[in-house]
Design a protein around this motif. Structure first.
Motif, PDB file in Angstrom:
ATOM      1  N   VAL A 161       0.867  -1.180   0.000  1.00 47.67           N
ATOM      2  CA  VAL A 161       0.000   0.000   0.000  1.00 47.67           C
ATOM      3  C   VAL A 161       0.900   1.225   0.000  1.00 47.67           C
ATOM      4  O   VAL A 161       1.893   1.276   0.732  1.00 47.67           O
ATOM      5  N   SER A 162       0.562   2.207  -0.837  1.00 41.41           N
ATOM      6  CA  SER A 162       1.252   3.497  -0.798  1.00 41.41           C
ATOM      7  C   SER A 162       0.210   4.589  -0.624  1.00 41.41           C
ATOM      8  O   SER A 162      -0.886   4.509  -1.173  1.00 41.41           O
ATOM      9  N   VAL A 163       0.563   5.598   0.167  1.00 41.95           N
ATOM     10  CA  VAL A 163      -0.326   6.734   0.403  1.00 41.95           C
ATOM     11  C   VAL A 163       0.457   8.000   0.132  1.00 41.95           C
ATOM     12  O   VAL A 163       1.444   8.285   0.806  1.00 41.95           O
ATOM     13  N   SER A 164       0.015   8.754  -0.880  1.00 38.00           N
ATOM     14  CA  SER A 164       0.619  10.053  -1.157  1.00 38.00           C
ATOM     15  C   SER A 164      -0.419  11.133  -0.898  1.00 38.00           C
ATOM     16  O   SER A 164      -1.476  10.860  -0.337  1.00 38.00           O
ATOM     17  N   GLY A 165      -0.131  12.337  -1.282  1.00 38.86           N
ATOM     18  CA  GLY A 165      -0.998  13.458  -0.960  1.00 38.86           C
ATOM     19  C   GLY A 165      -2.421  13.332  -1.464  1.00 38.86           C
ATOM     20  O   GLY A 165      -3.365  13.701  -0.767  1.00 38.86           O
ATOM     21  N   MET A 166      -2.601  12.803  -2.680  1.00 37.11           N
ATOM     22  CA  MET A 166      -3.932  12.784  -3.258  1.00 37.11           C
ATOM     23  C   MET A 166      -4.410  11.414  -3.734  1.00 37.11           C
ATOM     24  O   MET A 166      -5.446  11.331  -4.378  1.00 37.11           O
ATOM     25  N   HIS A 167      -3.662  10.362  -3.419  1.00 39.33           N
ATOM     26  CA  HIS A 167      -4.153   9.037  -3.794  1.00 39.33           C
ATOM     27  C   HIS A 167      -3.456   7.920  -3.023  1.00 39.33           C
ATOM     28  O   HIS A 167      -2.412   8.126  -2.420  1.00 39.33           O
ATOM     29  N   LEU A 168      -4.106   6.772  -3.070  1.00 36.09           N
ATOM     30  CA  LEU A 168      -3.609   5.567  -2.420  1.00 36.09           C
ATOM     31  C   LEU A 168      -3.611   4.452  -3.461  1.00 36.09           C
ATOM     32  O   LEU A 168      -4.531   4.373  -4.281  1.00 36.09           O
ATOM     33  N   HIS A 169      -2.578   3.630  -3.436  1.00 35.41           N
ATOM     34  CA  HIS A 169      -2.516   2.429  -4.269  1.00 35.41           C
ATOM     35  C   HIS A 169      -2.402   1.231  -3.342  1.00 35.41           C
ATOM     36  O   HIS A 169      -1.752   1.310  -2.300  1.00 35.41           O
ATOM     37  N   ALA A 170      -3.013   0.129  -3.736  1.00 33.98           N
ATOM     38  CA  ALA A 170      -2.893  -1.103  -2.950  1.00 33.98           C
ATOM     39  C   ALA A 170      -2.851  -2.300  -3.891  1.00 33.98           C
ATOM     40  O   ALA A 170      -3.489  -2.301  -4.948  1.00 33.98           O
ATOM     41  N   LEU A 171      -2.107  -3.307  -3.495  1.00 29.02           N
ATOM     42  CA  LEU A 171      -2.115  -4.605  -4.161  1.00 29.02           C
ATOM     43  C   LEU A 171      -2.672  -5.575  -3.125  1.00 29.02           C
ATOM     44  O   LEU A 171      -2.028  -5.851  -2.106  1.00 29.02           O
ATOM     45  N   ALA A 172      -3.917  -6.013  -3.364  1.00 28.23           N
ATOM     46  CA  ALA A 172      -4.603  -6.814  -2.358  1.00 28.23           C
ATOM     47  C   ALA A 172      -5.413  -7.935  -3.000  1.00 28.23           C
ATOM     48  O   ALA A 172      -5.890  -7.800  -4.125  1.00 28.23           O
ATOM     49  N   GLU A 173      -5.558  -9.007  -2.242  1.00 26.67           N
ATOM     50  CA  GLU A 173      -6.393 -10.127  -2.656  1.00 26.67           C
ATOM     51  C   GLU A 173      -7.776  -9.911  -2.044  1.00 26.67           C
ATOM     52  O   GLU A 173      -7.920  -9.828  -0.824  1.00 26.67           O
ATOM     53  N   LEU A 174      -8.785  -9.810  -2.914  1.00 28.76           N
ATOM     54  CA  LEU A 174     -10.128  -9.428  -2.482  1.00 28.76           C
ATOM     55  C   LEU A 174     -11.160 -10.371  -3.094  1.00 28.76           C
ATOM     56  O   LEU A 174     -10.828 -11.173  -3.956  1.00 28.76           O
ATOM     57  N   PRO A 175     -12.431 -10.245  -2.681  1.00 31.60           N
ATOM     58  CA  PRO A 175     -13.465 -11.119  -3.265  1.00 31.60           C
ATOM     59  C   PRO A 175     -13.457 -11.038  -4.788  1.00 31.60           C
ATOM     60  O   PRO A 175     -13.127 -10.004  -5.367  1.00 31.60           O
ATOM     61  N   GLY A 176     -13.844 -12.132  -5.433  1.00 31.65           N
ATOM     62  CA  GLY A 176     -13.801 -12.194  -6.891  1.00 31.65           C
ATOM     63  C   GLY A 176     -14.839 -11.350  -7.601  1.00 31.65           C
ATOM     64  O   GLY A 176     -14.707 -11.067  -8.777  1.00 31.65           O
ATOM     65  N   ASP A 177     -15.889 -10.917  -6.900  1.00 37.85           N
ATOM     66  CA  ASP A 177     -16.941 -10.140  -7.559  1.00 37.85           C
ATOM     67  C   ASP A 177     -16.753  -8.647  -7.291  1.00 37.85           C
ATOM     68  O   ASP A 177     -16.351  -8.240  -6.209  1.00 37.85           O
ATOM     69  N   ARG A 178     -17.065  -7.837  -8.294  1.00 46.44           N
ATOM     70  CA  ARG A 178     -16.860  -6.388  -8.207  1.00 46.44           C
ATOM     71  C   ARG A 178     -17.606  -5.735  -7.036  1.00 46.44           C
ATOM     72  O   ARG A 178     -17.009  -4.932  -6.310  1.00 46.44           O
ATOM     73  N   PRO A 179     -18.887  -6.044  -6.798  1.00 50.65           N
ATOM     74  CA  PRO A 179     -19.559  -5.432  -5.641  1.00 50.65           C
ATOM     75  C   PRO A 179     -18.887  -5.791  -4.313  1.00 50.65           C
ATOM     76  O   PRO A 179     -18.793  -4.957  -3.412  1.00 50.65           O
ATOM     77  N   GLY A 180     -18.411  -7.021  -4.189  1.00 52.69           N
ATOM     78  CA  GLY A 180     -17.707  -7.433  -2.976  1.00 52.69           C
ATOM     79  C   GLY A 180     -16.420  -6.670  -2.776  1.00 52.69           C
ATOM     80  O   GLY A 180     -16.085  -6.251  -1.661  1.00 52.69           O
ATOM     81  N   VAL A 181     -15.681  -6.461  -3.864  1.00 50.31           N
ATOM     82  CA  VAL A 181     -14.422  -5.704  -3.798  1.00 50.31           C
ATOM     83  C   VAL A 181     -14.710  -4.271  -3.360  1.00 50.31           C
ATOM     84  O   VAL A 181     -14.059  -3.738  -2.463  1.00 50.31           O
ATOM     85  N   LYS A 182     -15.695  -3.647  -3.987  1.00 52.61           N
ATOM     86  CA  LYS A 182     -16.013  -2.251  -3.665  1.00 52.61           C
ATOM     87  C   LYS A 182     -16.439  -2.103  -2.210  1.00 52.61           C
ATOM     88  O   LYS A 182     -16.076  -1.134  -1.547  1.00 52.61           O
TER      89      LYS A 182
END
Length: 176
Positions: free
Chosen positions: A92-113
Motif C-alpha cells: 500500500v502506498s499513500v501520497s498526498g492525493m491518492h492511495l494504491h494497494a495490491l490486495a487479494e479481495l473477493p472475486g466479484d466487483r460489488p464485494g471488492v467495492k
C-alpha cells in the motif's frame, strides 16, 4: 496464486476533489456519459471541458491533500482493516492525493467495492481528529491482476511511490 473465491487487484483510491469532471489530465464520468479525449497518460487538448472543470471545482468546495505526517496512519488504518477482514495485502502506498494497494479481495466487483469502502473508513478514522470530514473520493479504480508478471510489476509500481514522498507499507516491512 489467489485463495479460492478471491482475486488479486491493483486498487487506486483518490482523495476527495482531487480528480474532478472536466479535469485537464483527462476524465471519465460515471457510466462514461461524458469523457475527455485523453487520459492520465495522454492529456486531452488544452481547454477541453474547461467550463465543466470550473463548475466542478465550485461545487466540490475543497480538495483534500493528505499531509505527509498523516499518510502513515492512513496507510496502516487501510491495511489493518483489510487484514482484519481476512484479506491478504502485499503493498500500500499513500501520497498526498491518492492511495494504491495490491490486495487479494473477493472475486466479484460489488464485494471488492464493499471491502475497499471498509478500508477507506479505516484510513479516515485513523486521522479523524487531525483531518475531520470527508477524505476519499466516492469510487475507486480496480485493475484485475492478469498474471505473475503483472503482479510483480504492480508490486514494484506501488513500492516505488516512496520516491515521491509517499508512505509505503509492504508485507516485507509491515508489522500489521
Amino acid at each position: 496464486m489467489p485463495t479460492p473465491g478471491k482475486r488479486w487487484f491493483h486498487v487506486t483510491v483518490g482523495t476527495y476533489g482531487s480528480w474532478l469532471p472536466g479535469d485537464p489530465r483527462g476524465f471519465r464520468s460515471k457510466g462514461h456519459k461524458i469523457h475527455s479525449s485523453g487520459d492520465h497518460k495522454r492529456s486531452p487538448p488544452a481547454g477541453e471541458h474547461e467550463g465543466l472543470h470550473t463548475y466542478s471545482k465550485k461545487i466540490a468546495h475543497v480538495m483534500v491533500v493528505l499531509p505527509a505526517e498523516l499518510r502513515e496512519a492512513v496507510g496502516r488504518g487501510f491495511v489493518q482493516v483489510l487484514i482484519g477482514r481476512g484479506h491478504r495485502v502485499l503493498a500500500v502506498s499513500v501520497s498526498g492525493m491518492h492511495l494504491h494497494a495490491l490486495a487479494e479481495l473477493p472475486g466479484d466487483r460489488p464485494g471488492v467495492k464493499a471491502e475497499i469502502g471498509y478500508a477507506k473508513k479505516g484510513g479516515s478514522r485513523a486521522i479523524s481528529k487531525q483531518l475531520p470530514g470527508r477524505v476519499w473520493a466516492r469510487d475507486c479504480g480496480l485493475k484485475l491482476i492478469r498474471d505473475e508478471a503483472h503482479h510483480l510489476n504492480t508490486f514494484s509500481y506501488v513500492e516505488r511511490h516512496v520516491e515521491e514522498g509517499a508512505f509505503v507499507w509492504t508485507f516485507r516491512n509491515g508489522e500489521d
